[in-house]
Structures are given as structure tokens and as C-alpha cells.
Design an enzyme around this catalytic site. Structure first.
Site, PDB file in Angstrom:
ATOM      1  N   HIS A  44       1.427   0.155  10.319  1.00  0.00           N
ATOM      2  CA  HIS A  44       1.828  -1.213   9.967  1.00  0.00           C
ATOM      3  C   HIS A  44       3.169  -1.173   9.207  1.00  0.00           C
ATOM      4  O   HIS A  44       3.485  -0.176   8.563  1.00  0.00           O
ATOM      5  CB  HIS A  44       0.749  -1.909   9.132  1.00  0.00           C
ATOM      6  CG  HIS A  44       0.415  -1.246   7.826  1.00  0.00           C
ATOM      7  ND1 HIS A  44      -0.295  -0.079   7.740  1.00  0.00           N
ATOM      8  CD2 HIS A  44       0.704  -1.592   6.545  1.00  0.00           C
ATOM      9  CE1 HIS A  44      -0.441   0.257   6.467  1.00  0.00           C
ATOM     10  NE2 HIS A  44       0.154  -0.639   5.718  1.00  0.00           N
ATOM     11  N   HIS A  45       3.894  -2.230   9.280  1.00  0.00           N
ATOM     12  CA  HIS A  45       5.248  -2.399   8.702  1.00  0.00           C
ATOM     13  C   HIS A  45       6.314  -1.554   9.411  1.00  0.00           C
ATOM     14  O   HIS A  45       7.431  -1.419   8.896  1.00  0.00           O
ATOM     15  CB  HIS A  45       5.301  -2.059   7.202  1.00  0.00           C
ATOM     16  CG  HIS A  45       4.325  -2.791   6.342  1.00  0.00           C
ATOM     17  ND1 HIS A  45       3.747  -3.982   6.706  1.00  0.00           N
ATOM     18  CD2 HIS A  45       3.819  -2.500   5.102  1.00  0.00           C
ATOM     19  CE1 HIS A  45       2.931  -4.390   5.736  1.00  0.00           C
ATOM     20  NE2 HIS A  45       2.941  -3.509   4.764  1.00  0.00           N
ATOM     21  N   GLU A  61       9.833 -10.403  -2.963  1.00  0.00           N
ATOM     22  CA  GLU A  61      10.820  -9.345  -3.205  1.00  0.00           C
ATOM     23  C   GLU A  61      12.244  -9.875  -3.360  1.00  0.00           C
ATOM     24  O   GLU A  61      13.053  -9.267  -4.064  1.00  0.00           O
ATOM     25  CB  GLU A  61      10.772  -8.306  -2.076  1.00  0.00           C
ATOM     26  CG  GLU A  61       9.506  -7.462  -2.041  1.00  0.00           C
ATOM     27  CD  GLU A  61       8.326  -8.119  -1.338  1.00  0.00           C
ATOM     28  OE1 GLU A  61       8.446  -9.307  -0.928  1.00  0.00           O
ATOM     29  OE2 GLU A  61       7.284  -7.464  -1.178  1.00  0.00           O
ATOM     30  N   ASP A 119       0.808  -1.232   0.000  1.00  0.00           N
ATOM     31  CA  ASP A 119       0.000   0.000   0.000  1.00  0.00           C
ATOM     32  C   ASP A 119       0.839   1.281   0.000  1.00  0.00           C
ATOM     33  O   ASP A 119       0.389   2.315  -0.452  1.00  0.00           O
ATOM     34  CB  ASP A 119      -1.060   0.011   1.105  1.00  0.00           C
ATOM     35  CG  ASP A 119      -0.472  -0.115   2.490  1.00  0.00           C
ATOM     36  OD1 ASP A 119       0.677  -0.581   2.589  1.00  0.00           O
ATOM     37  OD2 ASP A 119      -1.155   0.253   3.458  1.00  0.00           O
ATOM     38  N   ASN A 125      20.214 -34.231  -8.631  1.00  0.00           N
ATOM     39  CA  ASN A 125      21.234 -35.134  -8.062  1.00  0.00           C
ATOM     40  C   ASN A 125      20.988 -35.352  -6.566  1.00  0.00           C
ATOM     41  O   ASN A 125      21.924 -35.502  -5.793  1.00  0.00           O
ATOM     42  CB  ASN A 125      22.653 -34.610  -8.347  1.00  0.00           C
ATOM     43  CG  ASN A 125      22.876 -33.206  -7.809  1.00  0.00           C
ATOM     44  OD1 ASN A 125      21.995 -32.657  -7.129  1.00  0.00           O
ATOM     45  ND2 ASN A 125      24.031 -32.631  -8.081  1.00  0.00           N
ATOM     46  N   GLY A 163      27.207 -15.718  -3.836  1.00  0.00           N
ATOM     47  CA  GLY A 163      26.872 -17.145  -3.700  1.00  0.00           C
ATOM     48  C   GLY A 163      25.598 -17.467  -2.950  1.00  0.00           C
ATOM     49  O   GLY A 163      25.576 -18.389  -2.137  1.00  0.00           O
ATOM     50  N   ASP A 214      18.982 -28.919  -7.898  1.00  0.00           N
ATOM     51  CA  ASP A 214      17.646 -29.159  -7.345  1.00  0.00           C
ATOM     52  C   ASP A 214      17.473 -28.438  -6.000  1.00  0.00           C
ATOM     53  O   ASP A 214      16.433 -27.853  -5.707  1.00  0.00           O
ATOM     54  CB  ASP A 214      17.324 -30.666  -7.223  1.00  0.00           C
ATOM     55  CG  ASP A 214      18.482 -31.508  -6.671  1.00  0.00           C
ATOM     56  OD1 ASP A 214      19.488 -30.931  -6.202  1.00  0.00           O
ATOM     57  OD2 ASP A 214      18.381 -32.753  -6.704  1.00  0.00           O
ATOM     58  N   GLY A 258      20.018 -33.585  -3.887  1.00  0.00           N
ATOM     59  CA  GLY A 258      20.452 -32.793  -2.739  1.00  0.00           C
ATOM     60  C   GLY A 258      21.630 -31.883  -3.015  1.00  0.00           C
ATOM     61  O   GLY A 258      21.974 -31.610  -4.163  1.00  0.00           O
ATOM     62  N   GLU A 297      27.699 -29.098  -0.989  1.00  0.00           N
ATOM     63  CA  GLU A 297      27.849 -29.112   0.469  1.00  0.00           C
ATOM     64  C   GLU A 297      28.347 -30.481   0.942  1.00  0.00           C
ATOM     65  O   GLU A 297      29.153 -30.569   1.857  1.00  0.00           O
ATOM     66  CB  GLU A 297      26.513 -28.803   1.157  1.00  0.00           C
ATOM     67  CG  GLU A 297      25.929 -27.447   0.829  1.00  0.00           C
ATOM     68  CD  GLU A 297      26.657 -26.289   1.492  1.00  0.00           C
ATOM     69  OE1 GLU A 297      27.843 -26.072   1.181  1.00  0.00           O
ATOM     70  OE2 GLU A 297      26.024 -25.590   2.287  1.00  0.00           O
TER      71      GLU A 297
END
Ligand code: TPP
Length: 581
Positions: A127-128, A60, A38, A486, A424, A459, A488, A492
Site C-alpha cells: 500500500h502507498h 501533512e 504505519d 471581506n 505565496g 477568509d 472572498g 484575486e
């Protein structure tokens, strides 16, 4: 009444929001990303009215990533991107994306719709807000990741502040923040200012200083026997590609790119040698670069992943560093001399050089990968991709195996590569793909070209920003999207916890998502799943899939082994793991 009186001060009074969007249009922005709220709704009315397109993102964060991707396509000229968010809740969601643009030098104008100036003065419990009457808290946060903050609280200075913000954004190639209170949207400014376009040329170097630096560089260059050129991200971000290209062609010096510099040089040029990233480089490349007696380093960003874990073995005594903010010759610094002017003068004054040639990379698939095994391995896929890509493609890769695999892909001419190796943030690539595909569509329409936008994402990363598929369908974009399935977070796993459940992800039916987002198979989207090399080959030959003229978004599940990674990533992961303890 007060507003009417004030508007009489101007020969051509126009509303602040109109001024803002007209200025953005002047610098090449055709579409505005963001999410309504708003406090920005009245401003949004001015977007279509001024001939701009409203994208309408799902959130956003995605809008910020998309704006970043859009900007990376338009900055080949002197452009930028823009997004509009709402006060507090909206703008803070965008912060990760904007920080990425700051870190990676991408020009994004972040416009935030604020409560009215009166509400702010009275400290209303709106608000916000944080409920403490502080309306500056969020702009102060964003000041850390913006090269200019323009709060449009006073119509008398609004036009100057807008001009300043857009100019700084483009010249510094970094985000800026514009706070637009909802009661300021319709306040008047002088419209005639728009008749003078913003000056977006880099200020020239001091000629005497520039000449001196050029002479010093030429002295070392003419003495060198086996120099190399190493091009990195800042050559792209600070618009020094033409100067770099001219220097490469005239000098004939072997040229290499850092991973973040992929796409900066013509990889089909005979003196192109490959990707240099210390221990992460191919053997011939590492030997050639590290045995050079002079390294001409253009726009370097020596971050961990960009140097394969700080494994450059280049002596500063043998290096000339060219940057947007100055030049360093061995250990002597020449601040305030921008690389663009220096490089073009070096090229024009260059004498004959004695140069040893460099290695010439190919897109050959390693012989170990030519077996009858049908598994789509990382070692096979990335060089194979290089054979399939077309000139002028836009190739987006994600933090994960794809950012490292792409080192092994030799590009045809004029490919633009987009990745976020320094910041990253996973999920970035899918958002950036939306923005890049939109900018490419606009350019294709304008120039009657058929450039393709091609995304490779993991993925795991895709799950963070998958809704942008919906925005792509809504905006009738036609990128080619590969989801590397793959099972996962492989990158990592290599750093820590190979078999641990925190590196697993819920397996989605990725191919079903376009339909869930309202895309009709055959009409809006074409979906595929490839599990074998043969299936990849078939897909790469399918003319509908391949063509830049195909209207549909193409979405591919590319199945790869869960524990397979590009060689370069294995090395980088090893050193990242060591630094974490
Ligand atoms: N959260 C954010 C916003 N950014 C990050 N970089 C991380 C978490 C940490 N992280 C880096 S890579 C990665 C994670 C969780 C996994 C990526 O996995 P995937 O997209 O499946 O790629 P793959 O390595 O399997 O190709």
C-alpha cells in the site's frame, strides 16, 4: 542475531531513531510536527522517549507549513524544525509546504517512514506505492526541493548521513529529506558520536579575498554622499542580522527594508526610513532610495511581489549586493565571499561618512482615514496596528491583503515578521502560526518572556488550513488570530474578475470553529467579532485580549469591505494583471 553482532562493534550502541531525534534535540528542536502512518509508527515511539513533544497535525500539508513557521522562530539561533510523514501518501501531501521552505530558505528536516529494506528489495506490491515496485520515485521528487537526501538503508552509514542532512539543512537554510525504513529504526549506530556537537558555524571566508572585497566596498562607501542600506529576506534567512544591525548603527546610513525583509531591522531606530518596494513605496521613501548615490543591498530577493511588480529603479552601477554566496560591487562579482564576514569587517574599518538623512516614517493614520466613518478600512487598520503592537511580537501575514497592508505597519523593536511573499501558498499563514506559536511558547517558558504570536489571514486563505486551529487548541497554544472577513478573494478580485463568482467563498461562521474543534469558550479560546473602528479600539484596550500572559487562544472576525485593498496591493495587482496576458 546479526544486529547483536553488529552492535558489538560500537562502544555505545544506540538505535538509529534515537540517534536521529537526539541530534535534532541537540540543535534546538523541542517539538516534532507530522502525521502518523504505519511506516513511521515505530520511529514515533522514540520521540517522547527522547524528551521531545509530538504535535500531531491534522494533515501533512499543515504540518509542513507549521514546521516552516517553527523554524523561522528558532533560526534566530542555529535551529531548524522537523516533521515526520509516511511513505507516499503522507510525504506527497507535505510537498507544497516543503517547496515553500525551499523557495524561501527555511531549514526543515522532513523525515519519511519507509517500508522495510527487504520489502523494497523484493519490490513488494505494498500500500502507498504506485504498484510498480518503484520505491525511489517519491525521494526523487523531493530531491528537487531538498538540499540533501539521506536514505538510511544501511546502518553503517546512517549516523554520518543524519549528521550531514541536519548540518546542510541549517547551513544552507533549506529543507532536507531523510528516508527511514521501518526495519532500520532499531538498528544500531555509534552513540558516542553525539558527544561531538555538529559544527554549525559558517566556514570563514578566505581572509585575503575577504580583505580585498572589504577594501573595494569601503572605497565606494567613503566616496558616497547619500548612500542607503536596503535589507531583505536573506539577511534573516542566512543569519546576518547581527552584522547588519552593527553596520546600521555604526554607519548611521538611512536604512530601508524590502517587504520580505520586514522585521530584519529595528524599525524604531532613528535612521529607519520605511519599506522600499519600487512604485509600491511611500513617496518620500521611493525618492530617497532612488536618488541614493550608493545602495548597500543586503540579502535581496527581487521577486515580483517583493518589488511591487519589478518596479525597482536602482542602477547596478550604484549598488553593492551582499549575499550568502558572494558579493557584487557594481558589475564586479566576488563569488564565495559570504556577506557575514564582509559586513562585520566593513563595520570595524568604517571611517567617518558624509551622509544625508532619510525620511522618518511614523505610524500615523492618513488624514483621509480620520473621518467619522466607522468602516474598518485597510488604509486605517495597518498603521493603527503599528501603534498597538508590542516589542518582540511575532506577526504572521498571509498571501492576500494582509501581506501588503503590513507594509504600512511600523514595528516596535524586535518584532519577527513571518510571511511567504515568494512562494505565496494560501493557507500557509494559519499552519505557520501553529508552528510559530509553539516555538514562541517553548522560548517563553525557557526565557520567562511573554512574546505574543499574532496572525492575520484572509477568509479565503483560512478555509484551506482551518483545521490547524484544532492543533493549536490541542497543544494549548495562545496566538491572537484575526480573520479578515471581506467576502472572498479580494487580492484575486483586484488582479482579475472583480465581481466574478470564482472569487467568492462560502461564508463560514468562523467564530464557531474553535468550539467545533473542541475548544471551550472562556477556557481554551476567546472569540470576538469587530465591525467598526470603535470596536477595534475597544478590543485593543481589552487587557485580557492584549496580554501575552493570557492563556487562551484569541480568535477575531475582523470585518472589512469586500473591495478594499492596501494601496501597494492595487499597484502590484495592476502589474500582475498585465503580465498574465
Ligand atoms: N491556491 C494556493 C495554494 N495558493 C494560491 N496563492 C492561490 C491558490 C491563488 N490565490 C492567491 S491569493 C488568493 C488565491 C486564491 C486569495 C486569497 O484570499 P483571502 O485569503 O480571502 O485574502 P484577501 O485578499 O481577501 O485578504
Amino acid at each position: 542475531m546479526a544486529q547483536d553482532l553488529r552492535s558489538q562493534e560500537f562502544t555505545n550502541p544506540i538505535d538509529i531513531a534515537e540517534y536521529l531525534f537526539k541530534r535534532l534535540k541537540q540543535v534546538g528542536v523541542q517539538s516534532i510536527h507530522g502525521v502518523p502512518g504505519d511506516y513511521n509508527l515505530v520511529a514515533l515511539d522514540y520521540i517522547a522517549k527522547n524528551g521531545l513533544h509530538w504535535v500531531g497535525n491534522c494533515n501533512e500539508l499543515n504540518a509542513a507549513y507549521a514546521a516552516d513557521g517553527y523554524a523561522r522562530i528558532t533560526t534566530n539561533g542555529k535551529g531548524c524544525a522537523a516533521l515526520v510523514t509516511t511513505f507516499g501518501v503522507g510525504e506527497l501531501s507535505a510537498v507544497n509546504g516543503i517547496a515553500g521552505s525551499y523557495s524561501e530558505y527555511v531549514p526543515v528536516v522532513h523525515i519519511v517512514g519507509y517500508p522495510t529494506t527487504t520489502a523494497q528489495k523484493n519490490g513488494l506490491l505494498l500500500h502507498h506505492t504506485l504498484g510498480n515496485g518503484d520505491f525511489h520515485v517519491f525521494s526523487k521528487m523531493s530531491a528537487q526541493i531538498s538540499c540533501a537526501v539521506s536514505m538510511l538503508n544501511d546502518p553503517h552509514e546512517a549516523a554520518v548521513l543524519i549528521d550531514n542532512a541536519i548540518r546542510e539543512c541549517i547551513l544552507q537554510s533549506r529543507p532536507v529529506y531523510i528516508g527511514l525504513p521501518s526495519d532500520m529504526v532499531t538498528k544500531k549506530v555509534e552513540g558516542d558520536r553525539l558527544n561531538t556537537p555538529l559544527d554549525l558555524d559558517f566556514p570563514p571566508n578566505d581572509p585575503e579575498k575577504e580583505d580585498y572585497v572589504v577594501d573595494v566596498c569601503l572605497k565606494y562607501l567613503h566616496e558616497a554622499r547619500n548612500p542607503v542600506i536596503l535589507v531583505d529576506a536573506c539577511a534573516i534567512r542566512h543569519r546576518a542580522l547581527k552584522e547588519t544591525h552593527d553596520f546600521i548603527v555604526k554607519s548611521g546610513i538611512p536604512v530601508f527594508v524590502a517587504p520580505m525583509g520586514k522585521g530584519a531591522v529595528d524599525e524604531s531606530h532613528p535612521t529607519y526610513g520605511g519599506v522600499y518596494a519600487g512604485n509600491g513605496s511611500n513617496k518620500g521613501v521611493q525618492e530617497r532610495v532612488e536618488s541614493a548615490d550608493l545602495v548597500l543591498s543586503i540579502g535581496a530577493i527581487k521577486s515580483d511581489f517583493n518589488t511591487a511588480g519589478f518596479t525597482y529603479r536602482l542602477s547596478q552601477l550604484k549598488t553593492i549586493d551582499f549575499h550568502s554566496y558572494g558579493v557584487t560591487v557594481r558589475y564586479s562579482e566576488y563569488p564565495g565571499v559570504r556577506m557575514n564576514g564582509v559586513l562585520s569587517k566593513i563595520t570595524s574599518r568604517l571611517g567617518k561618512l558624509n551622509i544625508e538623512s532619510g525620511p522618518s516614517p511614523t505610524n500615523t493614520i492618513p488624514s483621509t482615514q480620520n473621518s467619522s466613518d466607522q468602516t474598518i478600512t485597510q488604509a486605517w487598520f495597518w498603521p493603527r496596528l503599528g501603534q498597538w503592537l508590542q516589542p518582540s511580537d511575532v506577526v504572521i501575514t498571509e498571501t492576500g491583503t494582509s501581506n501588503f497592508g503590513i507594509w504600512e505597519t511600523r514595528f516596535p523593536k524586535d518584532v519577527t515578521a513571518i510571511s511567504q511573499v515568494l512562494w505565496g501558498s494560501i493557507g500557509y499563514a494559519t499552519g505557520a502560526c501553529q508552528g510559530a506559536a509553539l516555538a514562541v511558547k517553548e522560548q517563553n517558558q525557557q526565557n520567562n518572556t511573554k512574546r505574543r504570536t499574532i496572525l492575520f489571514t484572509g477568509d479565503g486563505s483560512f478555509q484551506l488550513t482551518a483545521q490547524e486551529l484544532s492543533t493549536m487548541i490541542r497543544n494549548k497554544l495562545n496566538p491572537i488570530i484575526f480573520i479578515l472577513c471581506n467576502n472572498g478573494y479580494t487580492i484575486e478580485r483586484l488582479i482579475h474578475g472583480m465581481n466574478d463568482p470564482y472569487n467568492d467563498v462560502q461564508e463560514w461562521k468562523y467564530k464557531d470553529l474553535p468550539a467545533a474543534f473542541g475548544g471551550k469558550e472562556g477556557e481554551d479560546v476567546l472569540t470576538y467579532r469587530v465591525e467598526t473602528k470603535e470596536e477595534v479600539e475597544k478590543l485593543f484596550e481589552d487587557q485580557v485580549f492584549v496580554s501575552g500572559e493570557t492563556k487562551q487562544l484569541r480568535f477575531v472576525e475582523l470585518v472589512m469591505p469586500w473591495d478594499d485593498a492596501p494601496e501597494a496591493l492595487k499597484k502590484v495587482a495592476e502589474s500582475a494583471a498585465k503580465r498574465n496576458v
